[in-house]
Design a protein around this motif. Structure first.
Motif, mmCIF file in Angstrom:
data_model
loop_
_atom_site.group_PDB
_atom_site.id
_atom_site.type_symbol
_atom_site.label_atom_id
_atom_site.label_comp_id
_atom_site.label_asym_id
_atom_site.label_seq_id
_atom_site.Cartn_x
_atom_site.Cartn_y
_atom_site.Cartn_z
ATOM 1 N N GLY A 153 2.830 14.884 5.574
ATOM 2 C CA GLY A 153 3.391 16.181 5.192
ATOM 3 C C GLY A 153 3.818 16.296 3.758
ATOM 4 O O GLY A 153 4.773 17.020 3.443
ATOM 5 N N GLY A 154 3.123 15.603 2.882
ATOM 6 C CA GLY A 154 3.511 15.627 1.481
ATOM 7 C C GLY A 154 3.149 16.893 0.732
ATOM 8 O O GLY A 154 3.687 17.162 -0.326
ATOM 9 N N PRO A 213 0.844 -1.219 0.000
ATOM 10 C CA PRO A 213 0.000 0.000 0.000
ATOM 11 C C PRO A 213 0.867 1.253 0.000
ATOM 12 O O PRO A 213 1.901 1.292 0.685
ATOM 13 C CB PRO A 213 -0.793 -0.133 1.310
ATOM 14 N N PHE A 214 0.447 2.264 -0.763
ATOM 15 C CA PHE A 214 1.308 3.431 -0.956
ATOM 16 C C PHE A 214 1.609 4.143 0.352
ATOM 17 O O PHE A 214 2.725 4.634 0.544
ATOM 18 C CB PHE A 214 0.665 4.407 -1.945
ATOM 19 N N ILE A 215 0.647 4.224 1.259
ATOM 20 C CA ILE A 215 0.870 4.935 2.516
ATOM 21 C C ILE A 215 1.969 4.262 3.324
ATOM 22 O O ILE A 215 2.728 4.914 4.045
ATOM 23 C CB ILE A 215 -0.442 5.031 3.341
ATOM 24 N N ILE A 216 2.086 2.918 3.206
ATOM 25 C CA ILE A 216 3.160 2.193 3.887
ATOM 26 C C ILE A 216 4.471 2.369 3.126
ATOM 27 O O ILE A 216 5.538 2.547 3.728
ATOM 28 C CB ILE A 216 2.814 0.695 4.006
ATOM 29 N N LEU A 217 4.377 2.333 1.801
ATOM 30 C CA LEU A 217 5.569 2.488 0.964
ATOM 31 C C LEU A 217 6.240 3.830 1.196
ATOM 32 O O LEU A 217 7.466 3.908 1.323
ATOM 33 C CB LEU A 217 5.187 2.344 -0.513
ATOM 34 N N ILE A 218 5.452 4.883 1.294
ATOM 35 C CA ILE A 218 6.026 6.218 1.433
ATOM 36 C C ILE A 218 6.738 6.373 2.771
ATOM 37 O O ILE A 218 7.761 7.057 2.879
ATOM 38 C CB ILE A 218 4.934 7.303 1.232
ATOM 39 N N GLY A 275 0.258 19.722 -1.082
ATOM 40 C CA GLY A 275 -0.784 19.609 -2.075
ATOM 41 C C GLY A 275 -2.175 19.583 -1.480
ATOM 42 O O GLY A 275 -2.382 19.833 -0.280
ATOM 43 N N LEU A 276 -3.145 19.257 -2.317
ATOM 44 C CA LEU A 276 -4.541 19.258 -1.892
ATOM 45 C C LEU A 276 -4.828 18.182 -0.846
ATOM 46 O O LEU A 276 -5.688 18.370 0.016
ATOM 47 C CB LEU A 276 -5.447 19.048 -3.115
ATOM 48 N N GLY A 277 -4.118 17.067 -0.920
ATOM 49 C CA GLY A 277 -4.313 16.022 0.073
ATOM 50 C C GLY A 277 -3.951 16.492 1.460
ATOM 51 O O GLY A 277 -4.698 16.261 2.426
ATOM 52 N N ALA A 278 -2.794 17.149 1.576
ATOM 53 C CA ALA A 278 -2.371 17.685 2.874
ATOM 54 C C ALA A 278 -3.348 18.744 3.366
ATOM 55 O O ALA A 278 -3.658 18.819 4.563
ATOM 56 C CB ALA A 278 -0.966 18.268 2.757
ATOM 57 N N LEU A 279 -3.840 19.565 2.448
ATOM 58 C CA LEU A 279 -4.797 20.613 2.822
ATOM 59 C C LEU A 279 -6.082 19.995 3.381
ATOM 60 O O LEU A 279 -6.596 20.429 4.420
ATOM 61 C CB LEU A 279 -5.118 21.472 1.599
ATOM 62 N N ALA A 280 -6.586 18.971 2.703
ATOM 63 C CA ALA A 280 -7.814 18.314 3.153
ATOM 64 C C ALA A 280 -7.630 17.666 4.517
ATOM 65 O O ALA A 280 -8.510 17.742 5.385
ATOM 66 C CB ALA A 280 -8.249 17.269 2.132
ATOM 67 N N ILE A 281 -6.474 17.040 4.728
ATOM 68 C CA ILE A 281 -6.215 16.377 6.000
ATOM 69 C C ILE A 281 -5.999 17.384 7.123
ATOM 70 O O ILE A 281 -6.570 17.258 8.218
ATOM 71 C CB ILE A 281 -4.998 15.437 5.871
ATOM 72 N N SER A 330 -4.488 10.108 -6.439
ATOM 73 C CA SER A 330 -4.824 9.522 -5.140
ATOM 74 C C SER A 330 -3.570 9.319 -4.294
ATOM 75 O O SER A 330 -3.616 9.457 -3.063
ATOM 76 C CB SER A 330 -5.556 8.191 -5.325
ATOM 77 N N TYR A 331 -2.437 9.009 -4.942
ATOM 78 C CA TYR A 331 -1.184 8.860 -4.194
ATOM 79 C C TYR A 331 -0.766 10.188 -3.568
ATOM 80 O O TYR A 331 -0.292 10.215 -2.424
ATOM 81 C CB TYR A 331 -0.075 8.362 -5.124
ATOM 82 N N THR A 332 -0.911 11.294 -4.319
ATOM 83 C CA THR A 332 -0.542 12.598 -3.757
ATOM 84 C C THR A 332 -1.431 12.943 -2.567
ATOM 85 O O THR A 332 -0.974 13.574 -1.610
ATOM 86 C CB THR A 332 -0.657 13.714 -4.813
ATOM 87 N N ALA A 333 -2.693 12.533 -2.628
ATOM 88 C CA ALA A 333 -3.599 12.781 -1.501
ATOM 89 C C ALA A 333 -3.141 12.005 -0.267
ATOM 90 O O ALA A 333 -3.136 12.539 0.848
ATOM 91 C CB ALA A 333 -5.023 12.384 -1.883
ATOM 92 N N MET A 334 -2.736 10.740 -0.464
ATOM 93 C CA MET A 334 -2.264 9.934 0.664
ATOM 94 C C MET A 334 -0.963 10.475 1.236
ATOM 95 O O MET A 334 -0.706 10.367 2.438
ATOM 96 C CB MET A 334 -2.087 8.482 0.226
#
Length: 222
Positions: A173-174, A72-77, A176-182, A164-168
């Motif tokens: 602390g990546g 899973p990408f969240i684990i990979l990152i 972009g829009l994913g960080a903003l939403a979180i 979706s990866y950028t959102a995760m």
């Protein structure tokens, strides 16, 4: 749950986060193409070869690709934080997100490339062989040209997946829009900002998909 209040949204921050997401997509998409396309070609050629060495190459590469695709990408990152720091000097922000995005997406794209090349008419390849075409000529003038609609579709799917990866990546602390939403939607309970971020990501996906579909239709008609 807070009431929706769109009047308090910092639109400059929204715009900056949107540009960060687009920047991540452009850079990671480019490197995914540069790495994933040759890897997919090698997977295809080695899978068809009767040489023992090429079969070993295919087995090893296929095993690595399958491992990277299964994590899973969240684990990979998170697992790649030391590698990311070694490559770009940081593991946060737009810069720190690029290496895991590429490492996560390139194997996925490579497998799609391999699948697209498998759909090329075998007779066309054999005809090129019969006319004395070299391996390089067959790759560039036959395989990649004949599989162009499928390759464009594969690239579109990969870039949409990268959204979706950028959102995760925003979870660590990546940017972009994913960080903003979180940061606003989860930590500050600002639902309005989260909704705007989600809507923008949906719009971005729709635009990317429509552009990709249009290119596929264009080259399919040729």
């Amino acid at each position: 749950m807070n009431e929706l209040d769109f009047s308090q949204i910092n639109w400059n921050e929204i715009g900056s986060s949107t540009m960060d997401t687009i920047q991540m997509l452009l850079i990671s998409g480019l490197f995914t193409l540069i790495l994933g396309l040759p890897l997919g070609v090698v997977l295809f050629l080695s899978s068809r070869s009767s040489l023992g060495l090429m079969k070993v190459v295919y087995t090893v590469l296929s095993f690595i690709v399958n491992i990277l695709r299964s994590v899973p990408f969240i684990i990979l990152i998170v697992a790649l934080i030391p590698v990311t720091r070694a490559i770009v000097g940081t593991s946060i922000g737009v810069t720190g997100t690029i290496p895991p995005l590429v490492i996560g997406a390139a194997p996925f794209f490579a497998r799609l490339v391999e699948t697209s090349l498998r759909e090329v008419d075998r007779g066309v390849i054999e005809a090129a062989h019969a006319m004395g075409a070299s391996t390089g000529q067959i790759i560039f003038r036959v395989l990649l040209r004949e599989a162009r609609p499928g390759l464009l579709a594969a690239l579109t799917i990969t870039i949409v997946t990268l959204v979706s990866y950028t959102a995760m990546s925003g979870m660590i602390g990546g940017g972009g829009l994913g960080a903003l939403a979180i940061n606003y939607g989860y930590y500050r309970y600002d639902t309005a900002v989260m909704i705007v971020a989600v809507v923008l990501m949906v719009v971005l996906v729709q635009v990317l998909q429509m552009a990709g579909d249009r290119l596929v239709r264009h080259y399919t008609r040729k």
